[in-house]
Design a protein around this motif. Sequence first.
Motif, PDB file in Angstrom:
ATOM      1  N   ASP A 187       0.850  -1.303  -0.062  1.00 31.32           N
ATOM      2  CA  ASP A 187       0.073  -0.042   0.085  1.00 31.32           C
ATOM      3  C   ASP A 187       0.681   1.249   0.040  1.00 31.32           C
TER       4      ASP A 187
ATOM      5  N   ARG B 235       0.876   6.194  -2.197  1.00 33.39           N
ATOM      6  CA  ARG B 235       0.086   5.740  -1.161  1.00 33.39           C
ATOM      7  C   ARG B 235      -1.485   5.205  -1.603  1.00 33.39           C
TER       8      ARG B 235
ATOM      9  N   SER C 114      -5.288   2.986  -0.503  1.00 31.73           N
ATOM     10  CA  SER C 114      -6.136   2.863   0.290  1.00 31.73           C
ATOM     11  C   SER C 114      -6.189   1.286   0.948  1.00 31.73           C
ATOM     12  N   THR C 115      -6.689   0.792   1.844  1.00 34.87           N
ATOM     13  CA  THR C 115      -6.793  -0.521   2.209  1.00 34.87           C
ATOM     14  C   THR C 115      -7.527  -1.386   1.023  1.00 34.87           C
TER      15      THR C 115
ATOM     16  N   GLN D  68     -11.782   7.743  10.722  1.00 36.74           N
ATOM     17  CA  GLN D  68     -10.570   7.050  11.153  1.00 36.74           C
ATOM     18  C   GLN D  68     -10.766   6.599  12.564  1.00 36.74           C
TER      19      GLN D  68
ATOM     20  N   THR E 152     -10.442  -1.963  15.139  1.00 33.06           N
ATOM     21  CA  THR E 152      -9.160  -2.805  15.659  1.00 33.06           C
ATOM     22  C   THR E 152      -9.296  -3.394  17.206  1.00 33.06           C
TER      23      THR E 152
END
Length: 216
Positions: free
Chosen positions: A44, A65, A67-68, A123, A130
Amino acid sequence: MTGQRWDLDVEGRHHRVEADGSTRHRVRWYVDDQLVAERTAMEDKIRLRPSGDAAGHGLGAVLVRFSTLGTPRRATRFPPDEALDVQLSTGVGGTDLVPECGSKAAQHDERMLAHPTRYTVIQTAGGVATVVVPLLVAALLARVAFSFDWPAIPWPDLPDLPWPEIRLPGIPLPNWSLPGWVREALGYAKYVWPVLLAFLLARAEIRRRRTQRAVR
């Protein structure tokens, strides 16, 4: 496959970066319409350095960069100086290239700067996920495991081993322990820090984007 382009004029030279977002990301870096670096990877964060005849022309480096989900988000150009390796490794510093008008990267920038609170909430919610998701998965696995009647596993009867007896000198050690509120706070810290880190990173990214727009 999602295509993305960024452009930036630096010291009389035009930099253009093109990226395709998919499982394998392909990134190309052009300077004055000449291809100076190209790389394909599943990371990524893809770092590009000039190769071939362009390697010694002091072009610096580029970090792209994703994104996921594999969408190209940002391309940053780093000037050629002594701290180039550190900057390219950490992603700190450099100048962001301007995303093509109307592209997904441009829309992402506009939404972030127009609604900084919403971006921070999203975010931070990722930080919460998580923490919560692993706990839910662990609880579900434990529930499934205990719902089965597992057969007894025979364990061999091993002989006792004669361990040597060790005598320590009679030195009085202080008898102390952490206060209860400290132990409780440390127990919750592992759940709190991912959320706090996500919040701080989101705020830092908003400030960085605003600074980059002012610089450009």
